[in-house]
Design a protein around this motif. Sequence first.
Motif, mmCIF file in Angstrom:
data_model
loop_
_atom_site.group_PDB
_atom_site.id
_atom_site.type_symbol
_atom_site.label_atom_id
_atom_site.label_comp_id
_atom_site.label_asym_id
_atom_site.label_seq_id
_atom_site.Cartn_x
_atom_site.Cartn_y
_atom_site.Cartn_z
ATOM 1 N N GLY A 5 -5.630 -87.029 -52.081
ATOM 2 C CA GLY A 5 -6.595 -86.075 -51.523
ATOM 3 C C GLY A 5 -7.954 -86.401 -52.096
ATOM 4 O O GLY A 5 -8.652 -85.568 -52.651
ATOM 5 N N SER A 6 -8.335 -87.674 -51.950
ATOM 6 C CA SER A 6 -9.482 -88.208 -52.703
ATOM 7 C C SER A 6 -10.809 -87.884 -52.040
ATOM 8 O O SER A 6 -11.859 -87.960 -52.667
ATOM 9 N N PRO A 46 -12.364 -87.693 -44.190
ATOM 10 C CA PRO A 46 -12.438 -87.955 -45.638
ATOM 11 C C PRO A 46 -11.975 -89.367 -46.016
ATOM 12 O O PRO A 46 -12.535 -89.987 -46.930
ATOM 13 N N ALA A 54 -2.828 -91.886 -45.878
ATOM 14 C CA ALA A 54 -1.400 -91.573 -45.983
ATOM 15 C C ALA A 54 -1.234 -90.115 -46.370
ATOM 16 O O ALA A 54 -2.143 -89.502 -46.947
ATOM 17 N N ASP A 55 -0.043 -89.593 -46.069
ATOM 18 C CA ASP A 55 0.267 -88.210 -46.437
ATOM 19 C C ASP A 55 0.736 -88.176 -47.897
ATOM 20 O O ASP A 55 1.795 -88.713 -48.235
ATOM 21 N N GLY A 56 -0.053 -87.565 -48.746
ATOM 22 C CA GLY A 56 0.331 -87.363 -50.148
ATOM 23 C C GLY A 56 0.693 -88.643 -50.868
ATOM 24 O O GLY A 56 0.002 -89.663 -50.791
ATOM 25 N N ALA A 116 -6.418 -82.922 -57.005
ATOM 26 C CA ALA A 116 -7.395 -81.879 -57.357
ATOM 27 C C ALA A 116 -7.963 -81.218 -56.107
ATOM 28 O O ALA A 116 -8.037 -81.818 -55.035
ATOM 29 N N GLY A 117 -8.352 -79.958 -56.300
ATOM 30 C CA GLY A 117 -9.097 -79.262 -55.247
ATOM 31 C C GLY A 117 -8.241 -78.695 -54.138
ATOM 32 O O GLY A 117 -8.747 -78.457 -53.037
ATOM 33 N N MET A 118 -6.960 -78.501 -54.380
ATOM 34 C CA MET A 118 -6.067 -77.902 -53.362
ATOM 35 C C MET A 118 -5.357 -76.708 -53.991
ATOM 36 O O MET A 118 -5.371 -76.532 -55.207
ATOM 37 N N GLY A 161 -6.001 -91.934 -51.995
ATOM 38 C CA GLY A 161 -5.172 -91.566 -50.841
ATOM 39 C C GLY A 161 -5.777 -90.390 -50.099
ATOM 40 O O GLY A 161 -6.210 -89.417 -50.719
ATOM 41 N N VAL A 179 -5.234 -88.088 -46.247
ATOM 42 C CA VAL A 179 -4.419 -87.926 -45.045
ATOM 43 C C VAL A 179 -5.286 -87.665 -43.807
ATOM 44 O O VAL A 179 -4.837 -87.864 -42.680
ATOM 45 N N LEU A 183 0.308 -76.446 -52.082
ATOM 46 C CA LEU A 183 0.120 -77.737 -51.393
ATOM 47 C C LEU A 183 0.357 -78.886 -52.384
ATOM 48 O O LEU A 183 1.009 -79.887 -52.055
ATOM 49 N N HIS A 228 -14.093 -88.084 -50.877
ATOM 50 C CA HIS A 228 -15.191 -89.037 -51.040
ATOM 51 C C HIS A 228 -14.908 -90.111 -52.088
ATOM 52 O O HIS A 228 -15.742 -90.963 -52.333
ATOM 53 N N ARG A 251 -15.705 -79.630 -62.844
ATOM 54 C CA ARG A 251 -14.275 -79.549 -62.511
ATOM 55 C C ARG A 251 -13.648 -80.948 -62.501
ATOM 56 O O ARG A 251 -12.634 -81.197 -63.176
ATOM 57 N N LEU A 252 -14.256 -81.884 -61.761
ATOM 58 C CA LEU A 252 -13.662 -83.228 -61.680
ATOM 59 C C LEU A 252 -13.854 -84.007 -62.986
ATOM 60 O O LEU A 252 -13.021 -84.848 -63.334
#
Length: 231
Positions: A27-28, A55, A77-79, A95-97, A49, A51, A101, A30, A9-10
């Motif tokens: 939303g990184s 993580p 940070a947020d987004g 990715a992954g959300m 980044g 939030v 979102l 790791h 996927r990644l």
Amino acid sequence: MNAKKLSKRLETVASFVPTGAILADIGSDHAYLPCYLVHKGIVRHAIAGEVVKGPYESAFRQVRTEGLQEQITVRMADGLAAVKLEDQVDTVTIAGMGGPLIVSILEKNPESLTNVTRLILQPNIHAKVIREWALRNGWAILDEVILEEDEKIYEVLVLQRGEMKLTGAEILLGQHLIAERSAIFVEKWTKEIANWQRVLASIENAEANPEIEGKRAELTYLIRLVQEALA
Ligand code: SAM
């Protein structure tokens, strides 16, 4: 999975990052994706980044373990608030959300996208809302991929600035994915039709009221739309 070997996927997300890009991975978690892209010499610099504290700390540790502190800045940070104009970020991965979102992140800080020319978005569900956001905001879909990993089906959407026109079916299923009509795509939507048909059957004998009638009409429309696209 680690910073040198990504999940399928990644890896698919990574394959669309242009060489020489300055990347923000939102939303990184790791930070595997930015670490991988720096190790491969694909990105010049990256912002990771996050939030959530846990993580964020794991991203921070990973970047230090890989010795990539010079090339990757980890920010809590947020987004898109993780992206500053002076970073000159030109590529964003999220990715992954869920699709909603991802869209809320894109809508919250639109100024952070000023220098961005490519978005690579991987919604776990509801890719449709991303296509709707793209249509509203002057982004066009350059490519789309559907893939299966660990018995889950994922979509990856690659956006660049531009106008596009999409039909209702293309908004729901993806123009490129309809054209390609891969086995995974057919599997995903055949299951979806079966789910909708089950729901439709379950309300077949329900007492008629505007809500039930609306639901019936919506499901009948969706089933026909997808059946036509698969035909
Ligand atoms: N991107 C990685 C991947 O695809 O494997 C991690 C996916 S993980 C399921 C989602 C991550 O997004 C979590 O670490 C979560 O804390 C983070 N996240 C959720 N909302 C966020 C936001 N508004 N800003 C930054 N990170 C966020």
